[in-house]
Enzyme design. Structure first.
Site, PDB file in Angstrom:
ATOM      1  N   ASP A 193      36.347  45.035  35.029  1.00  0.00           N
ATOM      2  CA  ASP A 193      36.199  44.226  36.235  1.00  0.00           C
ATOM      3  C   ASP A 193      37.226  44.820  37.195  1.00  0.00           C
ATOM      4  O   ASP A 193      38.437  44.693  36.964  1.00  0.00           O
ATOM      5  CB  ASP A 193      36.506  42.754  35.965  1.00  0.00           C
ATOM      6  CG  ASP A 193      36.259  41.932  37.216  1.00  0.00           C
ATOM      7  OD1 ASP A 193      36.656  42.371  38.303  1.00  0.00           O
ATOM      8  OD2 ASP A 193      35.659  40.855  37.113  1.00  0.00           O
ATOM      9  N   HIS A 194      36.762  45.460  38.252  1.00  0.00           N
ATOM     10  CA  HIS A 194      37.718  46.225  39.062  1.00  0.00           C
ATOM     11  C   HIS A 194      38.749  45.335  39.762  1.00  0.00           C
ATOM     12  O   HIS A 194      39.756  45.825  40.237  1.00  0.00           O
ATOM     13  CB  HIS A 194      36.989  47.153  40.050  1.00  0.00           C
ATOM     14  CG  HIS A 194      36.473  46.468  41.277  1.00  0.00           C
ATOM     15  ND1 HIS A 194      35.288  45.782  41.303  1.00  0.00           N
ATOM     16  CD2 HIS A 194      36.981  46.362  42.517  1.00  0.00           C
ATOM     17  CE1 HIS A 194      35.104  45.286  42.516  1.00  0.00           C
ATOM     18  NE2 HIS A 194      36.110  45.627  43.282  1.00  0.00           N
ATOM     19  N   LYS A 198      43.536  45.623  40.664  1.00  0.00           N
ATOM     20  CA  LYS A 198      44.299  45.382  41.897  1.00  0.00           C
ATOM     21  C   LYS A 198      45.707  44.883  41.548  1.00  0.00           C
ATOM     22  O   LYS A 198      45.857  43.955  40.758  1.00  0.00           O
ATOM     23  CB  LYS A 198      43.579  44.331  42.771  1.00  0.00           C
ATOM     24  CG  LYS A 198      42.196  44.787  43.258  1.00  0.00           C
ATOM     25  CD  LYS A 198      41.543  43.713  44.130  1.00  0.00           C
ATOM     26  CE  LYS A 198      40.067  43.955  44.361  1.00  0.00           C
ATOM     27  NZ  LYS A 198      39.748  45.053  45.254  1.00  0.00           N
ATOM     28  N   GLU A 232      33.936  38.502  52.624  1.00  0.00           N
ATOM     29  CA  GLU A 232      33.698  39.902  52.983  1.00  0.00           C
ATOM     30  C   GLU A 232      33.031  39.962  54.353  1.00  0.00           C
ATOM     31  O   GLU A 232      32.268  39.059  54.722  1.00  0.00           O
ATOM     32  CB  GLU A 232      32.766  40.553  51.967  1.00  0.00           C
ATOM     33  CG  GLU A 232      33.324  40.588  50.571  1.00  0.00           C
ATOM     34  CD  GLU A 232      32.430  41.393  49.640  1.00  0.00           C
ATOM     35  OE1 GLU A 232      32.718  42.588  49.459  1.00  0.00           O
ATOM     36  OE2 GLU A 232      31.443  40.852  49.132  1.00  0.00           O
ATOM     37  N   ASP A 251      26.767  38.141  41.547  1.00  0.00           N
ATOM     38  CA  ASP A 251      27.464  39.366  41.921  1.00  0.00           C
ATOM     39  C   ASP A 251      28.983  39.201  41.871  1.00  0.00           C
ATOM     40  O   ASP A 251      29.702  40.143  41.564  1.00  0.00           O
ATOM     41  CB  ASP A 251      27.031  39.744  43.356  1.00  0.00           C
ATOM     42  CG  ASP A 251      27.549  41.112  43.792  1.00  0.00           C
ATOM     43  OD1 ASP A 251      27.624  42.015  42.932  1.00  0.00           O
ATOM     44  OD2 ASP A 251      27.862  41.279  44.982  1.00  0.00           O
ATOM     45  N   HIS A 256      34.546  38.579  39.316  1.00  0.00           N
ATOM     46  CA  HIS A 256      35.755  38.694  40.142  1.00  0.00           C
ATOM     47  C   HIS A 256      36.447  37.338  40.405  1.00  0.00           C
ATOM     48  O   HIS A 256      37.655  37.210  40.229  1.00  0.00           O
ATOM     49  CB  HIS A 256      35.422  39.354  41.472  1.00  0.00           C
ATOM     50  CG  HIS A 256      34.677  40.647  41.339  1.00  0.00           C
ATOM     51  ND1 HIS A 256      34.888  41.510  40.288  1.00  0.00           N
ATOM     52  CD2 HIS A 256      33.718  41.232  42.101  1.00  0.00           C
ATOM     53  CE1 HIS A 256      34.091  42.560  40.418  1.00  0.00           C
ATOM     54  NE2 HIS A 256      33.366  42.415  41.510  1.00  0.00           N
TER      55      HIS A 256
HETATM   56  C1  BG6 Z   1      31.388  44.420  43.726  1.00  0.00           C
HETATM   57  C2  BG6 Z   1      30.184  43.700  44.275  1.00  0.00           C
HETATM   58  O1  BG6 Z   1      31.521  44.179  42.359  1.00  0.00           O
HETATM   59  O2  BG6 Z   1      32.555  43.963  44.391  1.00  0.00           O
HETATM   60  C3  BG6 Z   1      30.082  43.924  45.765  1.00  0.00           C
HETATM   61  O3  BG6 Z   1      29.009  44.169  43.640  1.00  0.00           O
HETATM   62  C4  BG6 Z   1      31.366  43.536  46.452  1.00  0.00           C
HETATM   63  O4  BG6 Z   1      28.981  43.201  46.319  1.00  0.00           O
HETATM   64  C5  BG6 Z   1      32.562  44.192  45.782  1.00  0.00           C
HETATM   65  O5  BG6 Z   1      31.276  43.933  47.814  1.00  0.00           O
HETATM   66  C6  BG6 Z   1      33.861  43.633  46.338  1.00  0.00           C
HETATM   67  O6  BG6 Z   1      34.942  44.393  45.883  1.00  0.00           O
HETATM   68  P1  BG6 Z   1      36.276  44.492  46.720  1.00  0.00           P
HETATM   69  O7  BG6 Z   1      37.205  45.256  45.852  1.00  0.00           O
HETATM   70  O8  BG6 Z   1      35.937  45.187  48.006  1.00  0.00           O
HETATM   71  O9  BG6 Z   1      36.709  43.077  46.981  1.00  0.00           O
END
Ligand code: BG6
Length: 510
Positions: A193-194, A198, A232, A251, A256
């Protein structure tokens, strides 16, 4: 100001062959290679590190290297040093093959044995699924069948990194876990989970558990509610096909937003170690109350953006975007009220919201503390006092701000809200990064603390499933709209107003 060079330098990660499935895709060029470059520049890749790209396209290793070199020039987060780039590209080789074809894994075996013959990579293998999600299970099963992912006691390690989305429902996430676990041990599986890459997200644990200050008041006795916002400005853009089948809830929320929620809500782990931390996070998610259909509808708002303007940018209505059905009922915004049924949080609502095409990019967690019990100051009723808030700014602002009340200097008692702010940029000088560096490094060193465990992923899906189901049953009824560039739908404000509360502004953070 402290810079990375002032700190203890970690050792290079274990050597390995880093096998990328889906190597010709965007993720590899945009994120993986720039992240590997940054690790190389910091001296964190060992001499025995090798990259093996696997993709369907027929291409020579030289052509693949040239493709990555171009990607690096475009997407590197820092100035590219020619010698480091040359070294990294010299580590690269390529194998053409379809991930569904057993023949690919026979060729992969031969190629791995060739790369491992020198002994430099010590036989360690990291398999990275940078592919569409339908390929995750087939890749794992083929690796298992070909004996490529097998680990022996005391022998080299074999690990698999799986990108998101991890399933699209509780059932599909469970099925994927079952398939992966049929050929790999949990310790070999690294679910990305990216958000956990952070720094500001990782810091939530430090804020809570490296300070004696916050933890004693981090509970229902002192906290009124918690707001988690991931706003966003980006719209659906060219991702219509994926997004229209997915929506904002799937999504963003079980992954997240729930990473943020679980880090705020978890109990202290006994050790700063992957399984202790992940057990507490999973427990927190597991404590989210499962609403019935009526409660799910009452405690959620879903909406789609209409045409609008964000700054100078004209945004087309969601339903008019490429690859989006004109009658789509997919939400681009979601707000939820969640209740966590445990001793720490009973009666403390967690409000979550996320959406595309909103007024401003802002990811933050706001913890609102209970007000002083009475106002002893003449002419200052309780309602006139500012909130006691702790705001953890995740991005693009990075910091922490404590809001409280202070007296305006002078003979009269006049009280106004003031704030104390910590901003990362005042203390740390960090080289811009992709956010994948720590994740990749940790996987190569065998530390899964920033990766999701099967139970955590499943607990996340379990908590959102009632909303998905209630919405499906309600159909198009109940989907709101909002102007692109706004704060979201009015109904989201009503969700909190009904509880006597209000969202912080997305546009100005107030
Ligand atoms: C992704 C989603 O996992 O995370 C996207 O699929 C989203 O829709 C993105 O825009 C948001 O990541 P970050 O790091 O820009 O908050």
């Amino acid at each position: 100001m402290s810079t990375s060079s002032d700190h203890v330098k970690p050792d290079p990660a274990d050597p390995c062959v880093f096998v990328i499935f889906g190597a010709s895709g965007d993720l590899t060029r945009r994120l993986l290679v720039p992240a590997l470059y940054n690790l190389a520049a910091e001296g964190l890749l060992s001499d025995g590190f090798r990259i093996l790209g696997v993709a369907r396209a027929e291409m020579s290793a030289d052509a693949f290297r040239a493709h990555l070199e171009k990607g690096l020039a475009e997407f590197a987060t820092q100035k590219v040093d020619a010698a480091t780039a040359k070294w990294l590209l010299s580590c690269v080789s390529y194998l053409s093959g379809d991930v569904d074809d057993p023949e690919t894994y026979a060729k992969l075996k031969t190629e791995l044995e060739r790369l491992e013959a020198s002994g430099l990579s010590q036989g360690n293998r990291l398999f990275y699924c940078a592919t569409p999600p339908q390929a995750f299970a087939p890749i794992a099963l083929h690796l298992g069948a070909a004996g490529l992912s097998e680990e022996r006691e005391g022998g080299p390690w074999r690990r698999l990194i799986v990108e998101k989305p991890f399933g699209t429902s509780l059932e599909s996430a469970r099925a994927l876990n079952r398939e992966l676990l049929s050929v790999l041990d949990e310790e070999q599986i690294f679910r990305i989970d990216h958000y956990l890459g952070k720094e500001t997200v990782q810091n939530i644990l430090i804020l809570r558990f490296a300070n004696g200050l916050f933890e004693p008041i981090w509970n229902r006795n002192h906290i009124d509610h918690v707001q988690i916002t991931v706003a966003e400005t980006v719209d659906v853009g060219t991702r219509g096909k994926f997004y229209d089948a997915t929506g904002a809830l799937r999504d963003m929320v079980p992954n997240h937003l729930f990473q943020l929620l679980s880090l705020v809500a978890m109990e202290p782990p006994v050790r700063f170690e992957a399984n202790s931390v992940r057990s507490q996070k999973a427990e927190a998610l597991d404590s989210i109350r499962i609403p019935n259909a009526e409660e799910a509808l009452r405690n959620s708002v879903r909406a789609q953006y209409r045409q609008g303007k964000i700054g100078d940018r004209e945004v087309t209505a969601y339903r008019k975007s490429p690859d989006v059905s004109p009658g789509s009922t997919t939400e681009t915004f979601v707000a939820l009220r969640l209740d966590i049924d445990n001793w720490r949080w009973a009666g403390v609502p967690f409000y979550l919201r996320t959406g595309k095409a909103l007024a401003k990019r802002r990811t933050e967690i706001a913890v609102k503390f209970k007000q002083a019990p009475v106002s002893m100051f003449r002419n200052m009723p309780m309602e006139a006092l500012g909130d006691n808030l702790l705001v953890i700014a995740i991005q693009p602002e990075e910091g922490i701000k404590l809001h409280f009340n202070a007296k305006v200097p002078g003979p009269e008692i006049e009280i106004v809200p003031v704030g104390m702010t910590f901003e990362y940029k005042d203390y740390f000088e960090a080289a811009p990064a992709t956010g994948y560096e720590t994740l990749i490094y940790d996987c190569m060193t065998g530390d899964a603390i920033l990766y999701q465990r099967a139970d955590g992923v499943e607990a996340g899906w379990r908590a959102v499933e009632p909303f998905i189901k209630a919405w499906r049953e309600a159909g198009a009824k109940g989907i709101e709209t909002y102007d692109a560039g706004s704060e979201g739908p009015a109904k989201a404000d009503e969700l909190l107003a009904g509880d006597g509360r209000a969202w912080r502004s997305i546009a100005d953070g107030g």
